[in-house]
Write a protein that holds these residues in place. Structure first.
Motif, PDB file in Angstrom:
ATOM      1  N   LEU A 197       0.827  -1.214   0.000  1.00  0.00           N
ATOM      2  CA  LEU A 197       0.000   0.000   0.000  1.00  0.00           C
ATOM      3  C   LEU A 197       0.859   1.261   0.000  1.00  0.00           C
ATOM      4  O   LEU A 197       2.033   1.234   0.401  1.00  0.00           O
ATOM      5  CB  LEU A 197      -0.879   0.005   1.259  1.00  0.00           C
ATOM      6  N   SER A 198       0.255   2.373  -0.390  1.00  0.00           N
ATOM      7  CA  SER A 198       0.908   3.664  -0.252  1.00  0.00           C
ATOM      8  C   SER A 198       1.217   3.884   1.232  1.00  0.00           C
ATOM      9  O   SER A 198       0.362   3.657   2.096  1.00  0.00           O
ATOM     10  CB  SER A 198      -0.040   4.756  -0.768  1.00  0.00           C
ATOM     11  N   GLY A 199       2.441   4.270   1.547  1.00  0.00           N
ATOM     12  CA  GLY A 199       2.830   4.498   2.941  1.00  0.00           C
ATOM     13  C   GLY A 199       3.281   3.249   3.674  1.00  0.00           C
ATOM     14  O   GLY A 199       3.594   3.303   4.867  1.00  0.00           O
ATOM     15  N   SER A 200       3.337   2.112   2.960  1.00  0.00           N
ATOM     16  CA  SER A 200       3.725   0.859   3.633  1.00  0.00           C
ATOM     17  C   SER A 200       5.234   0.777   3.836  1.00  0.00           C
ATOM     18  O   SER A 200       5.715  -0.099   4.556  1.00  0.00           O
ATOM     19  CB  SER A 200       3.237  -0.356   2.830  1.00  0.00           C
ATOM     20  N   GLY A 201       5.992   1.662   3.175  1.00  0.00           N
ATOM     21  CA  GLY A 201       7.437   1.687   3.373  1.00  0.00           C
ATOM     22  C   GLY A 201       8.244   1.201   2.179  1.00  0.00           C
ATOM     23  O   GLY A 201       9.472   1.046   2.288  1.00  0.00           O
ATOM     24  N   LYS A 202       7.596   0.997   1.043  1.00  0.00           N
ATOM     25  CA  LYS A 202       8.311   0.494  -0.145  1.00  0.00           C
ATOM     26  C   LYS A 202       9.524   1.365  -0.473  1.00  0.00           C
ATOM     27  O   LYS A 202      10.634   0.881  -0.635  1.00  0.00           O
ATOM     28  CB  LYS A 202       7.389   0.479  -1.385  1.00  0.00           C
ATOM     29  N   SER A 203       9.263   2.649  -0.601  1.00  0.00           N
ATOM     30  CA  SER A 203      10.294   3.585  -1.035  1.00  0.00           C
ATOM     31  C   SER A 203      11.402   3.709   0.018  1.00  0.00           C
ATOM     32  O   SER A 203      12.599   3.662  -0.308  1.00  0.00           O
ATOM     33  CB  SER A 203       9.613   4.934  -1.273  1.00  0.00           C
ATOM     34  N   THR A 204      11.010   3.821   1.270  1.00  0.00           N
ATOM     35  CA  THR A 204      11.986   3.971   2.366  1.00  0.00           C
ATOM     36  C   THR A 204      12.895   2.752   2.447  1.00  0.00           C
ATOM     37  O   THR A 204      14.122   2.880   2.529  1.00  0.00           O
ATOM     38  CB  THR A 204      11.240   4.155   3.709  1.00  0.00           C
TER      39      THR A 204
END
Ligand code: PPS
Ligand code: ADP
Length: 199
Positions: free
Chosen positions: A33-40
């Motif tokens: 989900l958006s905000g799940s931490g993928k990018s981080t």
């Protein structure tokens, strides 16, 4: 469409390109989900691998949607095309010998399977960011959940557009209970266990 197009074999093979880089190419596919931490987490892993001397490349939802996929929105059809293009680009980068990290919501099982099928066995690593919706929504780093709840954004994943959770991901991370460092350590350990990087 491709009937009059002939595939050209390159003189330098995929294996030779990887051998020059002293590494095994693979694709780590971050979904959630958006905000799940993928990018981080993808960025933190990218740094960790880079510091170990590996040649990597990071493809990230927001950035790709500013260029390669700027003609696409968030209808089901556009998301399918988005993931198809990113899968093909990820494949090209691994053919170039890189370890690729791709971070996209990629909400549909069939699209993730399609990308997996572009790769030899063991080279596609699905990383499911299994962070609960409540945590993602509470973080709301871009204020998008708030807008989606107010109906200002339509077809928002997890609110009024579906997310099909992976059933058998290679790695499952819940950033509501794991720190960034713990997530990176789990990914490094997984890659080492599969012989993709040195111990
Ligand atoms: N309707 C809707 N639904 C979901 N996400 C939305 C939407 N509109 C804009 N955004 C922003 O776009 C980012 C997701 O793009 P992706 O390319 O990863 O999406 S998808 O894989 O094609 O579903 C996503 O980024 P992340 O928060 O990094 O996931 C959002 O910032
Ligand atoms: N343990 C953690 N792992 C990853 N992100 C975390 C964690 N704890 C808090 N966060 C915060 O959660 C947000 C995750 O956002 P982001 O990485 O952009 O997710 P996504 O790419 O899935 O939309 C960031 O603001 C990040 O700082």
């Amino acid at each position: 469409m491709a009937e009059n197009i002939v595939w050209h074999e390159h003189k330098i093979t995929r294996a030779e390109r990887a051998a020059n880089k002293n590494q095994k190419p693979c694709l780590l596919w971050f979904t959630g989900l958006s905000g799940s931490g993928k990018s981080t987490i993808a960025n933190a892993l990218d740094v960790a691998l880079h510091q170990r001397g590996y040649h990597t490349f990071l493809l990230d939802g927001d950035n790709v949607r500013h260029g390669l996929c700027k003609d696409l929105g968030f209808s089901d059809e556009d998301r399918v095309e988005n993931i198809r293009r990113i899968g093909e680009v990820s494949k090209l980068f691994t053919d170039a010998g890189l370890i690729v990290l791709s971070a996209f919501i990629s909400p549909f099982t069939s699209d993730r399977r399609m990308v997996r099928n572009l790769f030899p066995a063991g080279e596609f690593i699905e990383v499911f960011m299994d962070t609960p919706l409540e945590t993602c929504e509470a973080r709301d780093p871009k204020g998008l959940y708030e807008k989606a709840r107010q109906g200002e954004i339509k077809h928002f994943t997890g609110i009024d557009s579906p997310y099909e959770a992976p059933e058998h991901p290679e790695v499952r991370l819940d950033t509501s209970s794991m720190t960034v460092d713990e997530c990176v350590a789990a990914l490094i350990a997984f890659m080492a266990s599969r012989g993709l990087i040195a111990d």
